[in-house]
Scaffold this motif. Structure first.
Motif, PDB file in Angstrom:
ATOM      1  N   UNK A   1       0.804  -1.220   0.000  1.00 28.87           N
ATOM      2  CA  UNK A   1       0.000   0.000   0.000  1.00 28.87           C
ATOM      3  C   UNK A   1       0.832   1.263   0.000  1.00 28.87           C
ATOM      4  N   UNK A   2       0.151   2.375  -0.295  1.00 31.59           N
ATOM      5  CA  UNK A   2       0.851   3.648  -0.471  1.00 31.59           C
ATOM      6  C   UNK A   2       1.474   4.176   0.810  1.00 31.59           C
ATOM      7  N   UNK A   3       0.717   4.124   1.909  1.00 34.20           N
ATOM      8  CA  UNK A   3       1.261   4.704   3.135  1.00 34.20           C
ATOM      9  C   UNK A   3       2.439   3.906   3.669  1.00 34.20           C
ATOM     10  N   UNK A   4       2.380   2.569   3.536  1.00 30.86           N
ATOM     11  CA  UNK A   4       3.514   1.743   3.980  1.00 30.86           C
ATOM     12  C   UNK A   4       4.721   1.930   3.053  1.00 30.86           C
ATOM     13  N   UNK A   5       4.468   2.132   1.761  1.00 33.09           N
ATOM     14  CA  UNK A   5       5.568   2.370   0.824  1.00 33.09           C
ATOM     15  C   UNK A   5       6.324   3.629   1.216  1.00 33.09           C
ATOM     16  N   UNK A   6       5.570   4.677   1.550  1.00 36.88           N
ATOM     17  CA  UNK A   6       6.204   5.925   1.967  1.00 36.88           C
ATOM     18  C   UNK A   6       6.950   5.730   3.289  1.00 36.88           C
ATOM     19  N   UNK A   7       6.384   4.937   4.190  1.00 38.60           N
ATOM     20  CA  UNK A   7       7.060   4.664   5.465  1.00 38.60           C
ATOM     21  C   UNK A   7       8.339   3.857   5.243  1.00 38.60           C
ATOM     22  N   UNK A   8       8.336   2.971   4.250  1.00 36.56           N
ATOM     23  CA  UNK A   8       9.538   2.200   3.932  1.00 36.56           C
ATOM     24  C   UNK A   8      10.668   3.137   3.530  1.00 36.56           C
ATOM     25  N   UNK A   9      10.348   4.119   2.681  1.00 33.27           N
ATOM     26  CA  UNK A   9      11.385   5.050   2.215  1.00 33.27           C
ATOM     27  C   UNK A   9      11.880   5.932   3.365  1.00 33.27           C
ATOM     28  N   UNK A  10      10.941   6.553   4.086  1.00 33.26           N
ATOM     29  CA  UNK A  10      11.330   7.433   5.194  1.00 33.26           C
ATOM     30  C   UNK A  10      12.047   6.643   6.289  1.00 33.26           C
ATOM     31  N   UNK A  11      11.470   5.484   6.663  1.00 28.84           N
ATOM     32  CA  UNK A  11      12.096   4.635   7.669  1.00 28.84           C
ATOM     33  C   UNK A  11      13.434   4.104   7.206  1.00 28.84           C
ATOM     34  N   UNK A  12      13.570   3.891   5.889  1.00 29.36           N
ATOM     35  CA  UNK A  12      14.832   3.412   5.335  1.00 29.36           C
ATOM     36  C   UNK A  12      15.960   4.407   5.539  1.00 29.36           C
ATOM     37  N   UNK A  13      15.662   5.691   5.313  1.00 26.72           N
ATOM     38  CA  UNK A  13      16.680   6.725   5.553  1.00 26.72           C
ATOM     39  C   UNK A  13      17.104   6.741   7.015  1.00 26.72           C
ATOM     40  N   UNK A  14      16.112   6.721   7.907  1.00 22.57           N
ATOM     41  CA  UNK A  14      16.419   6.730   9.340  1.00 22.57           C
ATOM     42  C   UNK A  14      17.221   5.493   9.727  1.00 22.57           C
TER      43      UNK A  14
ATOM     44  N   UNK B   1       8.961   0.476   9.817  1.00 25.15           N
ATOM     45  CA  UNK B   1       7.871   0.335   8.862  1.00 25.15           C
ATOM     46  C   UNK B   1       6.609  -0.189   9.538  1.00 25.15           C
ATOM     47  N   UNK B   2       6.782  -1.107  10.492  1.00 22.31           N
ATOM     48  CA  UNK B   2       5.618  -1.724  11.138  1.00 22.31           C
ATOM     49  C   UNK B   2       5.174  -0.968  12.380  1.00 22.31           C
ATOM     50  N   UNK B   3       6.140  -0.533  13.204  1.00 18.74           N
ATOM     51  CA  UNK B   3       5.807  -0.014  14.531  1.00 18.74           C
ATOM     52  C   UNK B   3       6.050   1.485  14.736  1.00 18.74           C
ATOM     53  N   UNK B   4       6.629   2.154  13.762  1.00 20.57           N
ATOM     54  CA  UNK B   4       6.964   3.570  13.974  1.00 20.57           C
ATOM     55  C   UNK B   4       5.709   4.395  14.260  1.00 20.57           C
ATOM     56  N   UNK B   5       5.804   5.322  15.228  1.00 19.15           N
ATOM     57  CA  UNK B   5       4.628   6.106  15.617  1.00 19.15           C
ATOM     58  C   UNK B   5       4.406   7.320  14.714  1.00 19.15           C
ATOM     59  N   UNK B   6       4.626   7.142  13.418  1.00 19.73           N
ATOM     60  CA  UNK B   6       4.327   8.231  12.486  1.00 19.73           C
ATOM     61  C   UNK B   6       3.597   7.662  11.286  1.00 19.73           C
ATOM     62  N   UNK B   7       2.808   8.498  10.648  1.00 18.80           N
ATOM     63  CA  UNK B   7       2.064   8.097   9.464  1.00 18.80           C
ATOM     64  C   UNK B   7       2.634   8.813   8.249  1.00 18.80           C
TER      65      UNK B   7
END
Length: 200
Positions: free
Chosen positions: A26-39, A101-107
């Motif tokens: 899904x779109x929101x998880x894809x974006x979290x993968x990228x942002x979480x990936x940088x972190x 990606x799974x547990x981060x407290x951001x959307x």
């Protein structure tokens, strides 16, 4: 038909798998993968460097112990701790990225447009960006080079032998800074995607 397994083919398959997985979650998880990936990448590199200074040094008991066990399995880690450091950084990167990606407290989400087909293409594009980011990150971690090293060429990289037989690896490692920036730039640009009208 004879299919030869080359590094280009392996990287292409890995890229397609990551891109397909990103599209499926899904779109929101894809974006979290990228942002979480940088972190995750910054954290893994920083923590790995700290461990190298205090735990994974050349004379470290950890490195010597891992080398012995790896030797029993027929794997040569070497005594300099570099291979161990690379493995540790990759493991930390994977652990942090999965957790974030799974547990981060951001959307995080890709805004919807008023056109369903445009939404599909945008989601597909960001899924491909996710694949690009993860593939290039793994190659950079495997090289053993620092994550951010502007102008760092491939001449002293651990991937030199692979890059000689793979144009894709050479392209990625030589231009890592560009590949590193592209997903982040498009995450920022996602804020400028025209949003569809919301119903009252």
């Amino acid at each position: 038909m004879h299919l030869e397994l080359t590094w280009d083919l392996v990287i292409l398959l890995f890229f397609v798998l990551i891109g397909t997985y990103s599209f499926m979650i899904g779109k929101h998880r894809t974006m979290k993968v990228i942002i979480g990936g940088y972190m995750s990448l910054i954290l893994a590199d920083s923590i790995g460097s700290i461990l190298q200074m205090y735990v994974l040094g050349k004379s470290s008991l950890v490195v010597q112990t891992l080398s012995v066990y790896a030797g029993l399995l027929g794997i040569e880690l070497g005594s300099d701790g570099i291979t161990t450091l690379i493995i540790v950084k990759i493991m930390l990167f994977i652990i942090f990225m999965v957790f974030l990606t799974i547990k981060a407290p951001f959307e995080a989400d890709i805004p919807k447009t008023s056109n369903a087909f445009a939404d599909f293409l945008i989601h597909l594009f960001y899924s491909l960006l996710s694949g690009v980011f993860i593939v290039t990150t793994f190659l950079r971690l495997l090289s053993g080079d620092p994550i951010i090293a502007i102008g760092g060429g491939i001449s002293e990289s651990n991937l030199l032998q692979i890059s000689e037989g793979s144009q894709v690896v050479a392209l990625i490692v030589k231009n890592y800074e560009i590949w590193f920036c592209i997903p982040g730039i498009f995450v920022i640009l996602a804020n400028f995607i025209p949003k569809g009208e919301t119903k009252a």
